[in-house]
Design a protein around this motif. Structure first.
Motif, mmCIF file in Angstrom:
data_model
loop_
_atom_site.group_PDB
_atom_site.id
_atom_site.type_symbol
_atom_site.label_atom_id
_atom_site.label_comp_id
_atom_site.label_asym_id
_atom_site.label_seq_id
_atom_site.Cartn_x
_atom_site.Cartn_y
_atom_site.Cartn_z
ATOM 1 N N LEU A 71 0.862 -1.168 0.000
ATOM 2 C CA LEU A 71 0.000 0.000 0.000
ATOM 3 C C LEU A 71 0.903 1.223 0.000
ATOM 4 O O LEU A 71 1.875 1.280 0.765
ATOM 5 N N LEU A 72 0.592 2.189 -0.855
ATOM 6 C CA LEU A 72 1.352 3.438 -0.912
ATOM 7 C C LEU A 72 0.451 4.586 -0.500
ATOM 8 O O LEU A 72 -0.715 4.648 -0.917
ATOM 9 N N VAL A 73 0.999 5.492 0.308
ATOM 10 C CA VAL A 73 0.248 6.646 0.798
ATOM 11 C C VAL A 73 1.111 7.888 0.633
ATOM 12 O O VAL A 73 2.293 7.876 0.999
ATOM 13 N N THR A 74 0.528 8.951 0.063
ATOM 14 C CA THR A 74 1.217 10.244 0.039
ATOM 15 C C THR A 74 0.611 11.133 1.117
ATOM 16 O O THR A 74 -0.588 11.063 1.404
ATOM 17 N N THR A 108 6.024 10.007 1.146
ATOM 18 C CA THR A 108 5.365 8.884 0.471
ATOM 19 C C THR A 108 5.782 7.655 1.251
ATOM 20 O O THR A 108 6.970 7.445 1.509
ATOM 21 N N VAL A 109 4.805 6.852 1.658
ATOM 22 C CA VAL A 109 5.059 5.742 2.567
ATOM 23 C C VAL A 109 4.647 4.421 1.900
ATOM 24 O O VAL A 109 3.593 4.342 1.263
ATOM 25 N N LEU A 110 5.497 3.400 2.078
ATOM 26 C CA LEU A 110 5.243 2.063 1.548
ATOM 27 C C LEU A 110 4.955 1.124 2.713
ATOM 28 O O LEU A 110 5.799 0.935 3.594
ATOM 29 N N ASP A 142 9.196 1.569 4.159
ATOM 30 C CA ASP A 142 10.023 2.697 3.754
ATOM 31 C C ASP A 142 9.187 3.970 3.809
ATOM 32 O O ASP A 142 7.980 3.944 3.563
ATOM 33 N N VAL A 143 9.854 5.061 4.140
ATOM 34 C CA VAL A 143 9.240 6.385 4.143
ATOM 35 C C VAL A 143 10.160 7.301 3.342
ATOM 36 O O VAL A 143 11.312 7.511 3.728
ATOM 37 N N LEU A 144 9.660 7.799 2.220
ATOM 38 C CA LEU A 144 10.412 8.745 1.404
ATOM 39 C C LEU A 144 10.028 10.150 1.842
ATOM 40 O O LEU A 144 8.857 10.533 1.770
ATOM 41 N N VAL A 145 11.018 10.901 2.308
ATOM 42 C CA VAL A 145 10.782 12.286 2.719
ATOM 43 C C VAL A 145 11.077 13.183 1.521
ATOM 44 O O VAL A 145 12.175 13.153 0.963
ATOM 45 N N HIS A 146 10.071 13.960 1.129
ATOM 46 C CA HIS A 146 10.231 14.909 0.022
ATOM 47 C C HIS A 146 10.707 16.228 0.625
ATOM 48 O O HIS A 146 9.921 16.959 1.213
#
Length: 174
Positions: free
Chosen positions: A90-93, A123-125, A139-143
């Motif tokens: 699941l991906l969440v922005t 954006t979180v996986l 994983d958490v991608l920090v923009h």
């Protein structure tokens, strides 16, 4: 709501998740699970601090929705939720709130300065269980840069995440 197939009219049936400000929804038809985001900027039982959440609801044959789990969205104002093409993730922005907080730095020597700080855009996986339950984030991608495409935009504000046709890449829209 129930839709009248002849007229298209919608009739409310029931309300679910009181107090939740649903922002985005995604239906995983394979598992019959509806994922919704709670756009709240507050988190936790006392509703303090930044945070939203993502909620998984099992869809029964009669249309009933039963909550099977929820997780923090690891950001504020979650703006989009989607299941990847494999069905395993699941991906969440998280769009973030508009209002900054003021941070003060400096010393008694008189070099005080104020800066503005914004919520972290992410954006979180998340992994998904066989029943559609949401696991802890993988994983958490920090923009953090650039600020965004609009003149005067102060910080990144992701709106959605979409998988490429191959499923090897994800595109995040600011």
């Amino acid at each position: 709501c129930e839709r009248d197939r002849a007229t298209g009219a919608l009739t409310p049936i029931r309300s679910l998740l009181p107090g939740v400000s649903v922002g985005a929804m995604h239906l995983d038809e394979r598992r019959r699970v509806l994922y919704v985001t709670d756009e709240d900027t507050r988190h936790g039982a006392d509703r303090q601090g930044a945070g939203g959440s993502v909620i998984a609801l099992a869809v029964h044959d009669d249309g009933a929705l039963v909550e099977i789990g929820r997780r923090p969205s690891y950001g504020s104002l979650p703006s989009y939720v989607a299941v990847d093409p494999t069905g395993g993730f699941l991906l969440v922005t998280n769009h973030t709130a508009s209002a900054p907080v003021a941070r003060l730095a400096g010393s008694r020597a008189g070099d005080y300065r104020m800066t503005l700080a914004y919520d972290t855009a992410t954006t979180v996986l998340f992994p998904l269980g066989g029943d559609g339950g949401i696991g802890e984030p993988l994983d958490v991608l920090v923009h953090d840069a650039p600020a965004g495409p609009r003149p005067g935009q102060t910080h990144p504000r992701p709106h959605c995440v979409v998988a490429s046709p191959s499923g090897a890449f994800f595109v995040v829209c600011d």
